[in-house]
Design an enzyme around this catalytic site. Structure first.
Site, mmCIF file in Angstrom:
data_model
loop_
_atom_site.group_PDB
_atom_site.id
_atom_site.type_symbol
_atom_site.label_atom_id
_atom_site.label_comp_id
_atom_site.label_asym_id
_atom_site.label_seq_id
_atom_site.Cartn_x
_atom_site.Cartn_y
_atom_site.Cartn_z
ATOM 1 N N SER A 84 0.829 -1.198 0.000
ATOM 2 C CA SER A 84 0.000 0.000 0.000
ATOM 3 C C SER A 84 0.867 1.253 0.000
ATOM 4 O O SER A 84 1.982 1.252 0.548
ATOM 5 C CB SER A 84 -0.853 -0.019 1.270
ATOM 6 O OG SER A 84 -1.397 1.246 1.513
ATOM 7 N N TYR A 114 -1.953 -0.974 10.931
ATOM 8 C CA TYR A 114 -2.214 -1.582 9.619
ATOM 9 C C TYR A 114 -1.056 -1.276 8.656
ATOM 10 O O TYR A 114 -0.500 -2.172 8.020
ATOM 11 C CB TYR A 114 -3.542 -1.050 9.039
ATOM 12 C CG TYR A 114 -3.649 -1.255 7.552
ATOM 13 C CD1 TYR A 114 -3.856 -2.530 7.026
ATOM 14 C CD2 TYR A 114 -3.508 -0.192 6.659
ATOM 15 C CE1 TYR A 114 -3.929 -2.734 5.655
ATOM 16 C CE2 TYR A 114 -3.571 -0.386 5.288
ATOM 17 C CZ TYR A 114 -3.785 -1.660 4.791
ATOM 18 O OH TYR A 114 -3.837 -1.857 3.434
ATOM 19 N N LYS A 135 2.064 -3.681 6.696
ATOM 20 C CA LYS A 135 2.457 -3.680 5.270
ATOM 21 C C LYS A 135 3.970 -3.473 5.148
ATOM 22 O O LYS A 135 4.640 -4.142 4.363
ATOM 23 C CB LYS A 135 1.708 -2.599 4.498
ATOM 24 C CG LYS A 135 0.225 -2.841 4.359
ATOM 25 C CD LYS A 135 -0.064 -4.047 3.498
ATOM 26 C CE LYS A 135 -1.527 -4.422 3.485
ATOM 27 N NZ LYS A 135 -1.809 -5.732 2.915
HETATM 28 P P1 NAD Z 1 -11.023 -7.006 1.503
HETATM 29 O O1 NAD Z 1 -11.189 -6.976 2.970
HETATM 30 O O2 NAD Z 1 -12.205 -6.732 0.657
HETATM 31 O O3 NAD Z 1 -10.404 -8.408 1.043
HETATM 32 C C1 NAD Z 1 -9.566 -9.180 1.858
HETATM 33 C C2 NAD Z 1 -10.106 -10.606 1.845
HETATM 34 O O4 NAD Z 1 -9.263 -11.431 2.648
HETATM 35 C C3 NAD Z 1 -11.522 -10.703 2.435
HETATM 36 O O5 NAD Z 1 -12.339 -11.475 1.567
HETATM 37 C C4 NAD Z 1 -11.318 -11.424 3.777
HETATM 38 O O6 NAD Z 1 -12.436 -12.223 4.104
HETATM 39 C C5 NAD Z 1 -10.076 -12.232 3.493
HETATM 40 N N1 NAD Z 1 -9.244 -12.556 4.656
HETATM 41 C C6 NAD Z 1 -8.765 -11.717 5.611
HETATM 42 N N2 NAD Z 1 -7.988 -12.397 6.475
HETATM 43 C C7 NAD Z 1 -7.979 -13.688 6.071
HETATM 44 C C8 NAD Z 1 -7.368 -14.860 6.543
HETATM 45 N N3 NAD Z 1 -6.605 -14.857 7.623
HETATM 46 N N4 NAD Z 1 -7.576 -16.011 5.868
HETATM 47 C C9 NAD Z 1 -8.350 -16.048 4.764
HETATM 48 N N5 NAD Z 1 -8.961 -14.969 4.266
HETATM 49 C C10 NAD Z 1 -8.779 -13.793 4.906
HETATM 50 O O7 NAD Z 1 -9.833 -5.993 1.148
HETATM 51 P P2 NAD Z 1 -9.328 -5.453 -0.253
HETATM 52 O O8 NAD Z 1 -9.664 -4.024 -0.351
HETATM 53 O O9 NAD Z 1 -9.744 -6.382 -1.332
HETATM 54 O O10 NAD Z 1 -7.772 -5.549 -0.017
HETATM 55 C C11 NAD Z 1 -6.996 -6.665 -0.439
HETATM 56 C C12 NAD Z 1 -5.562 -6.456 0.003
HETATM 57 O O11 NAD Z 1 -5.080 -5.220 -0.535
HETATM 58 C C13 NAD Z 1 -5.399 -6.346 1.523
HETATM 59 O O12 NAD Z 1 -4.181 -6.974 1.888
HETATM 60 C C14 NAD Z 1 -5.296 -4.854 1.749
HETATM 61 O O13 NAD Z 1 -4.582 -4.536 2.906
HETATM 62 C C15 NAD Z 1 -4.567 -4.391 0.496
HETATM 63 N N6 NAD Z 1 -4.795 -2.979 0.182
HETATM 64 C C16 NAD Z 1 -6.069 -2.497 0.078
HETATM 65 C C17 NAD Z 1 -6.279 -1.143 -0.186
HETATM 66 C C18 NAD Z 1 -7.672 -0.582 -0.270
HETATM 67 O O14 NAD Z 1 -7.829 0.637 -0.104
HETATM 68 N N7 NAD Z 1 -8.703 -1.374 -0.533
HETATM 69 C C19 NAD Z 1 -5.184 -0.263 -0.351
HETATM 70 C C20 NAD Z 1 -3.899 -0.792 -0.268
HETATM 71 C C21 NAD Z 1 -3.720 -2.161 0.003
HETATM 72 N N1 UFG Z 2 -12.435 11.548 3.520
HETATM 73 C C1 UFG Z 2 -13.419 12.431 3.887
HETATM 74 N N2 UFG Z 2 -14.560 11.931 4.467
HETATM 75 C C2 UFG Z 2 -14.742 10.594 4.680
HETATM 76 C C3 UFG Z 2 -13.718 9.694 4.291
HETATM 77 C C4 UFG Z 2 -12.570 10.209 3.728
HETATM 78 O O1 UFG Z 2 -13.288 13.638 3.726
HETATM 79 O O2 UFG Z 2 -15.795 10.207 5.219
HETATM 80 C C5 UFG Z 2 -11.220 12.079 2.880
HETATM 81 C C6 UFG Z 2 -9.948 11.808 3.656
HETATM 82 O O3 UFG Z 2 -9.730 12.808 4.612
HETATM 83 C C7 UFG Z 2 -8.909 11.780 2.536
HETATM 84 C C8 UFG Z 2 -9.681 11.194 1.352
HETATM 85 O O4 UFG Z 2 -11.052 11.407 1.643
HETATM 86 O O5 UFG Z 2 -8.514 13.083 2.221
HETATM 87 C C9 UFG Z 2 -9.430 9.718 1.130
HETATM 88 O O6 UFG Z 2 -9.662 9.015 2.331
HETATM 89 P P1 UFG Z 2 -9.828 7.419 2.390
HETATM 90 O O7 UFG Z 2 -10.151 7.053 3.793
HETATM 91 O O8 UFG Z 2 -10.753 6.968 1.320
HETATM 92 O O9 UFG Z 2 -8.381 6.889 1.951
HETATM 93 P P2 UFG Z 2 -6.940 7.128 2.598
HETATM 94 O O10 UFG Z 2 -6.119 7.839 1.582
HETATM 95 O O11 UFG Z 2 -7.039 7.713 3.934
HETATM 96 O O12 UFG Z 2 -6.413 5.640 2.793
HETATM 97 C C10 UFG Z 2 -6.629 4.598 1.840
HETATM 98 C C11 UFG Z 2 -6.795 3.264 2.571
HETATM 99 C C12 UFG Z 2 -5.504 2.832 3.182
HETATM 100 C C13 UFG Z 2 -4.400 2.835 2.170
HETATM 101 C C14 UFG Z 2 -4.295 4.176 1.487
HETATM 102 C C15 UFG Z 2 -3.301 4.092 0.375
HETATM 103 O O13 UFG Z 2 -7.772 3.375 3.578
HETATM 104 O O14 UFG Z 2 -5.638 1.513 3.638
HETATM 105 O O15 UFG Z 2 -5.570 4.542 0.940
HETATM 106 O O16 UFG Z 2 -3.042 5.358 -0.131
HETATM 107 F F1 UFG Z 2 -3.236 2.562 2.766
#
Ligand code: NAD
Ligand code: UFG
Length: 334
Positions: A124, A149, A153
């Site tokens: 991330s 979190y 990572k």
């Molecule tokens: P998500 O929660 O939708 O998907 C994760 C999946 O993993 C879920 O289906 C959950 O049930 C499963 N899971 C969690 N722990 C488990 C375990 N121990 N065993 C088996 N299954 C398990 O999240 P996502 O948004 O699809 O994210 C996927 C990956 O990408 C995560 O590692 C997350 O940290 C990373 N990531 C997400 C974002 C974002 O903003 N969505 C940003 C950067 C990185």
């Molecule tokens: N924001 C609002 N109101 C809300 C939610 C968010 O104003 O209700 C704003 C935040 O302040 C920020 C922007 O919208 O300026 C984006 O916020 P998000 O919570 O959607 O995303 P972040 O950038 O904070 O973080 C996300 C994921 C993290 C990941 C990161 C990677 O939550 O897990 O992107 O850049 F690590």
């Protein structure tokens, strides 16, 4: 080619599974449904006409991992499984350290046992911490993470790097995602978190369908174009395609390669709200609220390395991000 996808029924995992199947890969999924639903498997089938092999279980459990590797000749692994809620990770850090670290270590140990040493990991942009310089480039020194979190990572990146250093057969790609949003064009899969969403797009979606009264915009006094926070939003389908490119290039990797997956363009919160309203012809009421702790003013990627080395570039724009999100949430309401 057989790919093992942990967390494959989750938001990014399910979109990646669809792309994998549509590109001729055989997919094996492990998920414990801690943050997804079994119906996603039916939707994957509806979209692709293929039912991927599925195991319900915990990625921390080496027995089920061994069973999967025994029953399937896995070529490569994409490791999505993990917890991702920033705020919750501050409240219950051990839950995050256990799940994210133990699942990765168990997975790598079992991969070693079965001599499968190809892995793509979901990292991330959070590992950069508070950006000193923009756009963010892969070779920049990593910042201090601001929550457990993010720290998981950073640790996992380190664990996988050490592993590949210790054994040259390991091929590791770390993908640093920026802000994934949007949904599949079918409207069947997307992001719909339980409870009140933390992230911007799911929150906007719930306000747009009247499930929440208004959006709180966290701060309008940042040093940005309109004072609201700027992020690099990337369509989840583009992100999914990035994983296919990573898999294609995994064989050529020596040790670890790191790629930013973003668009390189930053949009403010107000721009997101306005575009959502205009494209979908719907109102998204909002109020300006105080800044959220831990937020940075701006964050966007330099993704030129992914273009140069993987031949990957995000293609879908903000309109597709907001229209697909709206289509998906309307479908969820029915
Ligand atoms: P998500 O929660 O939708 O998907 C994760 C999946 O993993 C879920 O289906 C959950 O049930 C499963 N899971 C969690 N722990 C488990 C375990 N121990 N065993 C088996 N299954 C398990 O999240 P996502 O948004 O699809 O994210 C996927 C990956 O990408 C995560 O590692 C997350 O940290 C990373 N990531 C997400 C974002 C974002 O903003 N969505 C940003 C950067 C990185
Ligand atoms: N924001 C609002 N109101 C809300 C939610 C968010 O104003 O209700 C704003 C935040 O302040 C920020 C922007 O919208 O300026 C984006 O916020 P998000 O919570 O959607 O995303 P972040 O950038 O904070 O973080 C996300 C994921 C993290 C990941 C990161 C990677 O939550 O897990 O992107 O850049 F690590």
């Amino acid at each position: 080619m057989k790919v093992f996808v942990t967390g494959g029924t989750g938001y990014i995992g399910s979109h990646t599974v669809v792309e994998l199947i549509e590109n001729g890969y055989e997919v094996v999924i492990l998920d414990n449904f801690s943050n997804s639903k079994p119906e996603v498997l039916d939707y994957i089938y509806k979209i692709t006409g293929v039912k991927p092999k599925f195991y319900e279980g915990d990625c921390c459990d080496k027995e089920i991992l061994r069973k999967i590797f025994k029953e399937n000749e896995i070529d490569s692994v994409i490791h999505f499984a993990g917890f991702k809620a920033v705020g919750e990770s501050v409240q219950v850090p051990l839950k995050y350290y256990r799940n994210n670290l133990v699942s990765t270590i168990s997975l790598c140990e079992v991969m070693n046992e079965f001599n499968c040493k190809n892995i793509v990991f979901s990292s991330s942009a959070t590992v950069y911490g508070d950006p000193k310089e923009l756009p963010l480039k892969e070779q920049m020194e990593l910042g201090k993470t601001t929550n457990p979190y993010g720290t998981t990572k950073a640790y996992i990146e380190r664990i996988l790097s050490d592993l590949s250093f210790s054994d040259k057969e390991w091929k590791v790609i770390l993908l640093r995602y920026f802000n994934p949003v949007g949904a599949h064009s079918s409207g069947l899969i997307g992001e719909n978190p339980n409870g009140t969403p933390n992230n911007l797009m799911p929150y906007i979606m719930k306000v747009a369908i009247g499930e929440l009264p208004y959006l709180n915009i966290f701060g309008d006094d940042y040093d940005t174009k309109d004072g609201t926070g700027v992020r690099d939003y990337i369509h989840v389908v583009d992100l999914a395609k990035g994983h296919l490119k990573a898999l294609e290039h995994l064989e050529d990797v020596e040790g670890v390669k790191i790629y930013n997956l973003g668009t390189g363009v930053g949009y403010s919160v107000l721009e997101m709200v306005k575009t959502f309203e205009e494209v979908n012809n719907v109102k998204v009421p909002y109020k300006i609220a105080p800044r959220r702790e831990g937020d940075v003013a701006s964050c966007y990627a330099d993704s030129s390395l992914a273009l140069k080395e993987l031949g990957w570039k995000a293609k879908l724009g903000l309109e597709e991000m907001v229209s697909s999100s709206y289509k998906f949430i309307l479908g969820q309401k029915k």
